[in-house]
Design a protein around this motif. Structure first.
Motif, PDB file in Angstrom:
ATOM      1  N   LEU A 189      40.664  44.715  39.843  1.00 49.87           N
ATOM      2  CA  LEU A 189      39.422  43.989  40.153  1.00 49.87           C
ATOM      3  C   LEU A 189      38.911  43.236  38.927  1.00 49.87           C
ATOM      4  CD1 LEU A 189      37.383  46.514  42.348  1.00 49.87           C
ATOM      5  CD2 LEU A 189      38.534  44.410  43.075  1.00 49.87           C
ATOM      6  N   GLU A 190      38.966  43.880  37.788  1.00 47.47           N
ATOM      7  CA  GLU A 190      38.401  43.317  36.561  1.00 47.47           C
ATOM      8  C   GLU A 190      39.035  41.974  36.197  1.00 47.47           C
ATOM      9  OE1 GLU A 190      36.156  44.965  34.517  1.00 47.47           O
ATOM     10  OE2 GLU A 190      36.294  43.764  32.687  1.00 47.47           O
ATOM     11  N   ILE A 191      40.339  41.905  36.374  1.00 44.30           N
ATOM     12  CA  ILE A 191      41.007  40.663  35.948  1.00 44.30           C
ATOM     13  C   ILE A 191      41.648  39.939  37.132  1.00 44.30           C
ATOM     14  CG2 ILE A 191      41.431  41.580  33.620  1.00 44.30           C
ATOM     15  CD1 ILE A 191      44.360  41.981  34.349  1.00 44.30           C
ATOM     16  N   THR A 192      41.209  40.314  38.365  1.00 46.48           N
ATOM     17  CA  THR A 192      41.812  39.765  39.586  1.00 46.48           C
ATOM     18  C   THR A 192      43.334  39.677  39.474  1.00 46.48           C
ATOM     19  OG1 THR A 192      41.368  37.495  38.887  1.00 46.48           O
ATOM     20  CG2 THR A 192      39.764  38.514  40.365  1.00 46.48           C
ATOM     21  N   GLY A 193      43.885  40.834  39.118  1.00 46.06           N
ATOM     22  CA  GLY A 193      45.338  40.905  38.960  1.00 46.06           C
ATOM     23  C   GLY A 193      45.989  41.479  40.199  1.00 46.06           C
ATOM     24  N   GLU A 194      47.285  41.209  40.344  1.00 48.11           N
ATOM     25  CA  GLU A 194      47.993  41.688  41.527  1.00 48.11           C
ATOM     26  C   GLU A 194      49.477  41.816  41.250  1.00 48.11           C
ATOM     27  OE1 GLU A 194      47.146  38.686  44.431  1.00 48.11           O
ATOM     28  OE2 GLU A 194      48.173  37.131  43.286  1.00 48.11           O
ATOM     29  N   ARG A 195      50.193  42.388  42.199  1.00 42.42           N
ATOM     30  CA  ARG A 195      51.650  42.467  42.116  1.00 42.42           C
ATOM     31  C   ARG A 195      52.209  41.086  41.859  1.00 42.42           C
ATOM     32  NH1 ARG A 195      53.378  45.306  47.601  1.00 42.42           N
ATOM     33  NH2 ARG A 195      55.430  44.403  47.136  1.00 42.42           N
ATOM     34  N   GLY A 196      53.223  41.080  40.992  1.00 51.76           N
ATOM     35  CA  GLY A 196      53.879  39.809  40.698  1.00 51.76           C
ATOM     36  C   GLY A 196      53.353  39.162  39.427  1.00 51.76           C
ATOM     37  N   ASP A 197      52.208  39.604  38.927  1.00 49.23           N
ATOM     38  CA  ASP A 197      51.702  39.038  37.672  1.00 49.23           C
ATOM     39  C   ASP A 197      52.676  39.329  36.528  1.00 49.23           C
ATOM     40  OD1 ASP A 197      49.391  38.076  38.846  1.00 49.23           O
ATOM     41  OD2 ASP A 197      48.143  39.779  38.245  1.00 49.23           O
ATOM     42  N   LYS A 219      47.505  38.105  32.415  1.00 55.42           N
ATOM     43  CA  LYS A 219      46.464  37.274  33.032  1.00 55.42           C
ATOM     44  C   LYS A 219      45.486  36.704  31.990  1.00 55.42           C
ATOM     45  CE  LYS A 219      45.342  37.240  37.013  1.00 55.42           C
ATOM     46  NZ  LYS A 219      45.635  36.291  38.116  1.00 55.42           N
ATOM     47  N   GLY A 220      46.033  36.288  30.853  1.00 55.05           N
ATOM     48  CA  GLY A 220      45.176  35.678  29.831  1.00 55.05           C
ATOM     49  C   GLY A 220      44.431  36.673  28.955  1.00 55.05           C
ATOM     50  N   PHE A 227      43.540  53.280  42.085  1.00 52.84           N
ATOM     51  CA  PHE A 227      42.482  53.132  41.083  1.00 52.84           C
ATOM     52  C   PHE A 227      42.419  51.710  40.519  1.00 52.84           C
ATOM     53  CE2 PHE A 227      43.570  57.661  40.944  1.00 52.84           C
ATOM     54  CZ  PHE A 227      42.315  58.232  41.032  1.00 52.84           C
ATOM     55  N   GLY A 228      43.349  50.856  40.954  1.00 53.43           N
ATOM     56  CA  GLY A 228      43.414  49.518  40.376  1.00 53.43           C
ATOM     57  C   GLY A 228      44.206  49.458  39.086  1.00 53.43           C
ATOM     58  N   ASN A 229      44.923  50.533  38.747  1.00 54.85           N
ATOM     59  CA  ASN A 229      45.851  50.474  37.626  1.00 54.85           C
ATOM     60  C   ASN A 229      46.980  49.501  37.966  1.00 54.85           C
ATOM     61  OD1 ASN A 229      44.576  52.612  36.106  1.00 54.85           O
ATOM     62  ND2 ASN A 229      45.499  54.064  37.555  1.00 54.85           N
ATOM     63  N   MET A 230      47.320  48.639  37.014  1.00 62.46           N
ATOM     64  CA  MET A 230      48.372  47.646  37.242  1.00 62.46           C
ATOM     65  C   MET A 230      49.628  48.110  36.518  1.00 62.46           C
ATOM     66  SD  MET A 230      46.078  44.213  36.877  1.00 62.46           S
ATOM     67  CE  MET A 230      47.458  43.185  37.411  1.00 62.46           C
TER      68      MET A 230
END
Lengths: 264, 264, 264
Positions: B247-255, B207-208, B184-187
């Protein structure tokens, strides 16, 4: 505890594999159902032929493999059920069993093919476009439940066979074709390793790349290395250790692969 | 009725998960087989470590979890079988159980690790590149069928462990890392909620983006809102209600994710 | 040997469908679990409503269908369990059963709806965001194991229903909507074939394409032909033989489809 596998080109979004299982459990409540793959390309009979030949002989005796890759659904193509050695198969007579017929013939295994036209083994209502649900699932479930193949219909002596590419000896070389690219990007050829047994010092050519030996497993080379090795069912393949050969060399099904002897 | 789960990076197109089930049913016909996931990224051992730790302790006692994310297949890495608390595991000794070893140690659960090198529990022929089929499936099936772990091979005292990122306290703040992005894009972070128990008024930075509290569930905020909340296994995550935080914050693993106390 | 199907929008990467099966087997070890689909679009309740209505009545009597497409998880929306005819359902009260309520009412089938608020049928700990694991799986497993629906909670008389598009007669024409695009790109409408029974000579209009008859199956037209035909559950669809109608005409859900009589 009969095992039934299902293979199709249905994808996974629509519940069409689910409904087949509902039908099967209604007829054979003891079945153990295995999804072989539902991601065969639409109508790609050749592809399921290669996948099945690779996998089915690891299944318990009398497992039933239902295959629904069926571009001719609702037309005159026959529904068939087949015994080949220890395994049973149900699907449309469109050649998906070509490699399995050949293996049975080569090994001298029992091979029995019937046209499953006895409607008492179909669902009461048969649609014109979903024989996976209406014919192949109930036929497979009745087979798994113990109905004998011979009771399912008339013997077929002229099953459809696909015209598959064959590896060719060419002097000291063997010329084959990439017939399958798997999930990892491994490029799997139609060259059986035993066809290479008299090559002392193999050189493999694929898409302009020259690979100077055949390895045993991925980890023998550094990560990222393009390498030739046997696939797990004994055919030559080209891979990248922890990468994708298909992406690396923009390779695909149909590419020519040649193995020559560096001494020649 | 033993339960066996299978996890792999095999994808779903090739029938490699199907053939494992065929092998298992041949040895343990009563098994109930569950697909955990086959969409782990190729060779992504760290990812399956997080998925397993999240899911397996909901399974019945003595369930067997077979894991085939195996970049070292065919090399010297050991095949292992493990009991950790109520659950059994089979796979390559590459660290995929790191979080489960730690949980067993923390909880004081039984933890037994063996090198499954007794070939009577393997298939008769073992390929160099598909131990999922040839070693891990039969070993898992024999375990499920009642063979004791101790009979499978020698005790291992130095299992491989991954060097996973750990959340750090930093004054009144906790600094963690996004370790998983779900469907779902949950981080999802590595910060357990209990580590935040003494923060009265949490502010989450990722991510700011600055999120000024931790909610309980998605529907507490309007559709489309970026929000922090606990995931279903008790770690802090950042989500968008009915959308994708990734998707919303272009976040990914490692952030990096930081939780601070607005009172400090 | 009770059958349980699971449908969700969970995708296949995270093991969330696996953990539901672990929970189910812990309560109902004899269950036969079927994946209906886990590729419903996130929170797309309407889509699972169409898929379920198409598939479930092929399942054995007393099968239990667990549905977790649940945008309201953790809010006031009720968890419900339902008997509709021969089948049982468990999920959030968000309208996913709209078409099944209507079918039961039309056919005069038993229809019983309860608010499953008895916590003895839930997991001991319930998260705020994963009721699929913590409520719907155990409730479904207890139903499959023989607990009666009436014991699960209070009767619901006002279940949520979706406002679904309905086909309309318009003189000699019928105007409907594309409600589902399947894996093959077949565009399936909400027009039941029986609504067209008095049209002698059908003309189908969709996205500016005019199709001058309704066929029986794909193979009646050359490969690549855009054609109208009934889907396997009796609704009008538009397809391309061995191709994708959706790609061919850039069609999608919500497109208007009109069937008129060429004699008018």
């Amino acid at each position: 505890m009969p095992v039934i596998s299902i293979s199709s080109d249905f994808g996974l979004q629509d519940g069409n594999t689910g409904v087949m299982k509902g039908v099967i459990y209604g007829i054979c409540p003891d079945a153990k159902i295995v999804d072989m793959t539902h991601l065969i390309g639409p109508q790609d009979v050749r592809q399921i032929a290669y996948v099945l030949a690779r996998q089915v002989f690891y299944f318990p005796e009398n497992s039933v493999h239902i295959v629904v890759v069926d571009p001719g659904v609702g037309t005159a193509r026959r529904p068939i059920a087949v015994r080949a050695g220890t395994q049973l198969f149900v699907g449309p007579d469109n050649g998906f069993l070509t490699l399995i017929y050949e293996r049975a013939e080569k090994e001298g295994w029992p091979l029995q093919i019937v046209h499953t036209n006895r409607k008492e083994y179909w669902l009461p209502q048969v649609s014109d476009i979903f024989h996976g649900r209406d014919i192949f699932s109930p036929v497979g479930a009745y087979l798994a439940a113990g109905v004998s193949l011979g009771d399912m219909g008339e013997v077929v002596t002229d099953p459809v066979r696909l015209d598959l590419p064959r590896p060719q000896r060419d002097g000291a070389s063997v010329r084959g074709e990439i017939v399958r690219v798997d999930h990892f990007g491994n490029m799997i050829s139609n060259i059986p390793m035993e066809m290479l047994s008299d090559i002392d010092c193999a050189r493999v050519d694929l898409k302009g790349k020259k690979l100077d030996r055949i390895w045993r497993t991925f980890g023998e080379q550094p990560v990222g290395t393009l390498m030739a090795l046997p696939c797990s069912t004994g055919y030559l393949m080209v891979s990248v250790n922890q990468g994708s050969a298909s992406l690396e060399i923009t390779g695909e099904r149909g590419d020519t692969i040649v193995v020559s002897d560096c001494n020649n």
